[in-house]
Each structure stands twice: as structure tokens, then as C-alpha cells.
Enzyme design. Structure first.
Site, short mmCIF file in Angstrom:
data_model
loop_
_atom_site.label_atom_id
_atom_site.label_comp_id
_atom_site.label_asym_id
_atom_site.label_seq_id
_atom_site.Cartn_x
_atom_site.Cartn_y
_atom_site.Cartn_z
N VAL A 1 0.84 -1.21 0.00
CA VAL A 1 0.00 0.00 0.00
C VAL A 1 0.87 1.26 0.00
O VAL A 1 0.41 2.32 -0.40
CB VAL A 1 -0.96 0.07 1.22
CG1 VAL A 1 -2.02 -1.03 1.13
CG2 VAL A 1 -0.22 0.02 2.54
N ASP A 2 2.11 1.12 0.44
CA ASP A 2 2.97 2.29 0.56
C ASP A 2 3.53 2.78 -0.78
O ASP A 2 4.13 3.84 -0.85
CB ASP A 2 4.14 1.99 1.51
CG ASP A 2 3.65 1.78 2.93
OD1 ASP A 2 2.67 2.44 3.32
OD2 ASP A 2 4.23 0.94 3.64
N MET B 1 -2.06 6.29 6.37
CA MET B 1 -0.85 5.49 6.47
C MET B 1 0.29 6.09 5.61
O MET B 1 0.05 6.96 4.78
CB MET B 1 -1.13 4.07 6.04
CG MET B 1 -1.91 3.29 7.10
SD MET B 1 -2.23 1.58 6.57
CE MET B 1 -2.50 0.80 8.16
#
Lengths: 420, 420
Positions: free
Chosen positions: B143-144, B190
Site C-alpha cells: 500500500v505504501d 498510512m
């Protein structure tokens, strides 16, 4: 019957579907041009009426009004401004009537929760006293699902669907990794006085052992030891523990969990810190790795995941409000009447504004399991239809398409400014 | 060519679409029964291989495997277990090869981020050293969005879509009520080391004055005074201020904002408290009413709002991994190659695992506006296609339908247990 204009205002915390009610009001009014002239919307709710800031919705295209059905938030602005009792502040009510008179407004539709229904009722009383004929109809709305007489409140079903879905999705995430990573996940949800939204989180679990393993309701006094014991038990039995915690969760003595947590950290008492407070307990007492989320406004604005049932009902109460007004009714609120749960059947009914005002509907105690941490079969049966059906908005470039209104004010007619 | 079994494992933080990659691997493998026998999945990732806990995916129906495409989380379990260097811990690598040999595994597909690609590479080296023929292919996921060589990482587009949508929706909520209620809203997202997810929040704003008004990136040192000034300016100019804050936001000296906030409150340093820390600053310095949300796992598990582009790419890298293996390639990772942005065109390319390992891709500095609080046109052009398209899961009773796998382990063949 002379043509009269209508005034519509949104009040209190907005929802994913309050604009669907607005569309219900405006589209229905547009069908009766021989009875209803313009629909004015209050800029920032009732404050718009007091300040004579009336948005002329006749300048909005049919497409824009239709787009309200899939636009979250309050398109005309809402406010937290509760009118006092007439005896304490007759001036505000008189001003409302003055503004209504100046703009030839014969219909008042007030879209909100308990306080707003109370206001709508008082306006009808004041109008009568002042000899100004105006039809006052409330349009129910609240994510908290706490209005009496109606089986459910428009706005609630969509939050419920969002919280149940988010609980399910996040649970699959935690379950995947609990062996070597996060074991406890806490999701904080809205509901200061009633646990309806937290209860909806319970729908995520269908089989024994499914998340959520613990639901914390405002209705059930929080017991630290019992809670921690249950968390540990869940981690032992299932490998992980998912908690859905209402922001209104409180100790037996009435202290909010959020309050104590937030005070330690920031020296104030605004709610919104139940999840970190619980996470802290878990860490200190059990040492399990944890994560927490606070859904906050995301939950009540998540139109992308609205319940189709909720959208329909929100529209229907707006439509019914206009139809009631045209039928010559006064000081009523359309309500949702459940005819049966499975398959779900509902119809619109009526409640008297005089009775609705300022009553709060809590969760029935038989909706909560004996241990205080779950929902019963009756509760599921009640909640299930409310989150059912999808009503996805159209998307452009990956994002939901939302209405962009002109929100043009009509010219003021009164000479005096009004200060709140 | 002899038929060999395959081993597939999920690694690290799971995503809304990592199971789509699993489906890509398994469905493609099922098309070549004359080359690939069974696909075993590691129970809880690579730990499953070490412990010889191999899930026999051949027992899952075609429908179940298809359902993985719309199921978030890691269906076979994932883990945070990084294998050390071969020189430090040859024993783990040797064990892997033993298990692979015992189960006649000729293909190793490892679905994860940088660490996992490193592991896949080392396994290929160890296998060669031990004379055991096995094809090692990495399957990218994070996801990063921080893997090198690939234009984007499967998993990221869906988080981006969720954060952009949530920012847009919540902004409409705040905007409705800012006159009398909340003026500052902070959404924590995040991204510990890179601001890609926070940047995606920027897509919510299209016109001048639209939210978000401030984005806080880990790449830009946080300056309290400048931040507060900007918040106040936004409240003055627009009536409200929406902040999207990366969990990795940090002061010039490298201290995380979350760290300081969390330490005050709970005496520990786990990240996840940027939003309350910022809210506290706003309250103390400006006194504006605020709300904050922490999306946490909700953002990376929100399969209900996945980007169709992301789902397709996640599937495609799984499929490509198997095709590369069958083409006799070794120690590669399929990557996404962008051919053009508008209209978006992409294809699958290849990167060498030896080069991918342990590199982190940060946001290019020209993707951040000069003031440090927004995204540039280049950044928008990059992000836009990644969040595009909807891929709604099927729903039952108001909730997303998810795969329910049997996850049955195959019988162990080795005599020895392995302790981690």
C-alpha cells in the site's frame, strides 16, 4: 388555493443521505407549480431564515437537484443552533415569521433530529399565535437513530452499512496477520447516547468466532476487568480480537471512557478518544499488539457505501413531507413504519411533532446479549434490512460525482439585520 | 518438462487486493496442469513453509478462488517475519529448501514488499547453492507504493481511492457545518516513510479552495508555526480547513509527530496518533472546534471501494509471475510499466529481484508543491489513473461477499519440527 413559497432547512449533524431528503422535497414541490412557488433553502439551516439568507433553489437545474440524491453532507449548509423556548426567546420565532411573511412562505420543512422537530412544532405554534398561516412539517434525520415513533431514522442505515462493512473488512486484515502482528483492533464509532451504530458493527459477524468479538454500548456500563478478560479470551480462542466501541461508552458512574482518555492527553473533554483509551488498557494489562481506528465523520459522510434502503427512505420522507403539506396537514413528521422484517416491507406513516420533540429512543435492552458485548437475534432482524441494498454514486475520474450547486441567495426584503 | 508443485505465500501488511494476486497465481497455474501440479499456499506466509504448514489450494473450488478477487485481507494468512542474511541464518533457508524438496515444489511465488523480494532472491541463491532447482518469482504488493522499478504497487491504488473519496466526502460534511460547528478536520493516513497515500488525498480537491487545504508528508519537515498559520488562513478564507496527515509526518529533527503525541498520552511510541496531536495544537493555539479521524486498517482493507485499475494490476502481476516461471525465467518480479497517463495505458514488465531488494521509492520532490502542503499537476497526472475505475464486490444482505476458504493443510512429510 393561492400559490405559496416553501422554506426548507437542514439542521444539526449532516448525513450521507440528508440531501436525498432535500431532493425529495424539491422534486416533489416542482411537481405542484400551481400550489408551491419557489422552494427557498436556508443558508446554514435555520440561521439562514433568521438572517434572511434564503437560497433560491429554483435557480438549480433538474440535474443538480437529482445529483443531491448521491451527494453527502448538507448541500445548503446546516447548523447547530437550537431555538430556545418561545417564552425565553420569542424574538427568534417572531423573526422567522417576519421573514416567512416577507417572502410569502406558506410551507416550512425542517430536516433534522429531535431538537429540530421541536423547533418546527414551536414555529407552528408561534405562527398561529401571530395569525400567520404556515404549514410546518418535520423531515426526520439522524445517524443516531434516536427519534421516537419512526422505526428508523434516515441517515442511520448508511452509517450502519459503513460500520458493518468496515468491521468485516478490517477483521479480515487482522485475522490474516494476528499470528505475528496485531492481535487487537479497536474501531471507535459514533453514538453518544445510544448504541445503534455500534450494534450495526455486530452485523459483520455471522458465524461463531467471527468479529466483532466485543461491542461496547453506551447502554451497558463499562467494566475494565471484564472487558480485558474478554479481550484476552478472544485472543486465546480466535487468535485476535476485534472491538467496536461506541464513543459514548461509559463507566458505571457516568464518566465517558473517551473523557478520561482525552483528558490525560490533551486536558479537555471532547469525546472521540475511546479507541486510544481502550488500546492503552489492552497494552498495559495484556501487552498485545494493537491498532485502532476512529471513523468519525467518515462514517456519516460515506455516501459511496450508502444503504439503498436508507437512500429510498430519506427521499421518501422528503417527498411525503410535501405531500402532507399539500394535503393540508399541520405539525406532523413523516415516519418509517415497518410492516415486516423478512422480506422487508415498509411504508410512510405520520407522527405528531408535539409528541416527537425531545424524546430519545435508546436500544431496547433485549437487543443486547446478556453478557453486554453483543447483539441478539432480534437486533439483527431489526438492523438487517436497514443496511440492505447498494446505491453507489456515479464516479468521475475515480471519485464520486457530487452536486455543485449555485446556492444563490434571493434578495433581502426586510430592512433589519438580525443578530443571533 | 516434469510436473512440479508451486508454493505461494503472502507477506507483510495485507491489502484490499493481495488476494486478487493470489487468484492470478492460482487461476493461471490451474490452466497449466501439465506443468504445475498443486499450488500450496503458506499458512501465515513464509512461516507456513518453515513449519511445513502448506495449504492445499487444489481443495478450493473455482468459485472460491474467483471470490478471492473481491476479498480483502490475506486469505492464507500473512506474517511479519523477515529472513536474515544467509550468512547469519542459513538454517532458515535450508529448511525452506528441505520443505520444497519434500513436497516437490519447483516454483516459489512470494507476494510482498521490498523485504519479501529480498527473501525470494535469497531463496533462489540458496537453492542454487544446494543444487535444488526452483524458480523464484516475486509478486509485488504494498500500500505504501514504495517499490522501485514498478510504476506503482498493487494495493496502493485502492488505498488512494479510499483516502481521496473519504477526504472528499468528509469535506462536504465539514463544509456544511463550519459556520457554527467544526472548522478543522484532520484525517490521519498510512505512510510511515513515503507520502504517497497522503498525496492521494489531494485528488479530492479539484477547484481553488477545495479540501484538502493542507497535506502533511513525511518528506517535508513539519513546522508547527507555519502549519498553524496555514490552518488559520484556510479557516479565514474558506470557513474551514481539512488536513490530510501522513502517520509518518515528522519534525526537522526526525521526531515523529505521532511519537510525541502518543508518548504524552500513553507512555509509548507506537505511531498512529498524528491526528490527535495536530488537533491538540489547533485547539491550544487557535481554539477552533475540530474533529479527527484515524483511518488505520480501514484504508488498506476497503475492498468495497477498490480501484478497478488496482484490482486488474494485482491480478495481472499474479498471472504474469506464473507465466514468467513457465517461460523459464528466474529471480524476477513482474512490474507495472506506464506507457502513457492520459488515456492511461500500462503493461507488465520485469525487474531483477537482485536489484529490487530493500530499495525504497520516495515521492519525487516535484510532486509536492513549493509550500510543502499540496500536490503538483505532475503528481495528479501520476495518481489519477491509479484510483480510476470501480470494482465493487458482490453484496449479500447488505455486506460484501467474501471468500470462505477451507484452508486445509496437506500432510507433513518431514520428521522434524522447526522452531522459529
Amino acid at each position: 388555493m393561492a400559490i405559496k413559497n416553501a422554506f426548507y432547512a437542514q439542521s444539526g449533524g449532516v448525513t450521507a443521505v440528508i440531501n436525498a431528503s432535500a431532493a425529495g422535497v424539491i422534486q416533489t414541490a416542482r411537481k405542484y407549480p400551481d400550489q408551491i412557488g419557489k422552494v427557498y433553502a436556508g443558508r446554514n439551516g435555520i440561521i439562514g431564515a433568521l438572517k434572511e439568507e434564503l437560497i433560491d433553489t429554483s435557480l438549480e437545474s433538474d440535474e443538480s437537484i437529482e445529483a443531491l440524491i448521491h451527494t453527502p453532507g448538507g448541500a445548503f449548509g446546516s447548523c447547530r443552533h437550537k431555538l430556545k423556548n418561545i417564552s425565553e426567546n420569542a424574538r427568534e420565532y417572531e423573526r422567522l415569521i417576519e421573514v416567512f411573511r416577507a417572502h410569502d412562505i406558506g410551507y416550512f420543512f425542517y430536516n433534522g433530529g429531535g431538537d429540530s422537530q421541536d423547533t418546527a412544532y414551536k414555529v407552528s405554534q408561534m405562527a398561529e399565535r401571530m395569525g400567520y398561516p404556515i404549514t410546518c412539517i418535520g423531515v426526520p434525520k439522524t445517524v443516531d437513530n434516536d427519534l421516537p415513533f419512526t422505526d428508523c431514522c434516515p441517515g442511520f442505515g448508511s452509517v450502519g452499512k459503513y460500520i458493518a462493512t468496515s468491521t468485516l473488512e478490517a477483521s479480515l486484515d487482522i485475522k490474516s496477520m494476528c499470528d505475528t502482528s496485531t492481535k487487537v483492533f479497536i474501531l471507535e464509532v459514533m453514538g453518544r447516547h445510544a448504541g445503534w451504530i455500534a450494534a450495526a458493527g455486530g452485523l459483520a459477524g455471522e458465524q461463531e468466532g467471527d468479529a466483532p468479538h466485543i461491542i461496547l454500548f453506551p447502554e451497558v456500563p463499562f467494566n475494565r476487568e471484564k472487558f480485558l478478560e474478554r479481550v484476552d479470551e478472544s485472543v486465546k480462542n480466535h487468535g485476535y480480537c476485534v472491538v467496536v466501541a461506541s464513543e459514548g461508552a461509559q463507566y458505571e458512574d457516568g464518566r465517558f471512557l473517551a473523557e478520561s482518555g482525552a483528558k490525560d492527553a490533551f486536558g479537555h473533554t471532547q469525546l472521540g478518544g475511546v479507541a486510544p483509551a481502550l488500546a492503552n488498557m489492552v497494552k498495559q494489562a495484556l501487552g498485545h499488539k494493537y491498532h485502532w481506528a476512529v471513523a468519525d465523520y467518515l462514517q456519516r459522510s460515506a455516501r459511496h457505501l450508502a444503504s439503498a434502503t436508507d437512500v429510498e427512505q430519506a427521499y421518501a420522507v422528503g417527498q411525503a413531507a410535501v405531500e402532507m403539506a399539500l394535503a393540508g396537514k399541520q405539525a406532523l413528521m413523516p415516519v418509517i413504519v415497518r410492516e415486516q422484517s423478512s422480506p422487508y416491507r415498509w411504508r410512510i406513516g405520520e407522527a405528531n411533532l408535539s409528541e416527537v420533540a425531545n424524546q430519545e429512543k435508546k436500544m431496547p435492552i433485549h437487543f443486547i446479549t446478556d453478557d453486554g458485548y453483543g447483539i441478539t437475534k432480534d437486533c439483527r432482524e431489526y438492523l438487517q434490512p436497514l443496511i440492505s441494498g447498494e446505491s453507489f454514486p456515479p464516479f468521475d475520474n475515480g471519485l464520486p460525482r457530487v452536486a455543485r450547486l449555485k446556492n444563490q441567495l434571493t434578495e433581502k426584503k426586510l430592512k433589519t439585520e438580525f443578530s443571533l
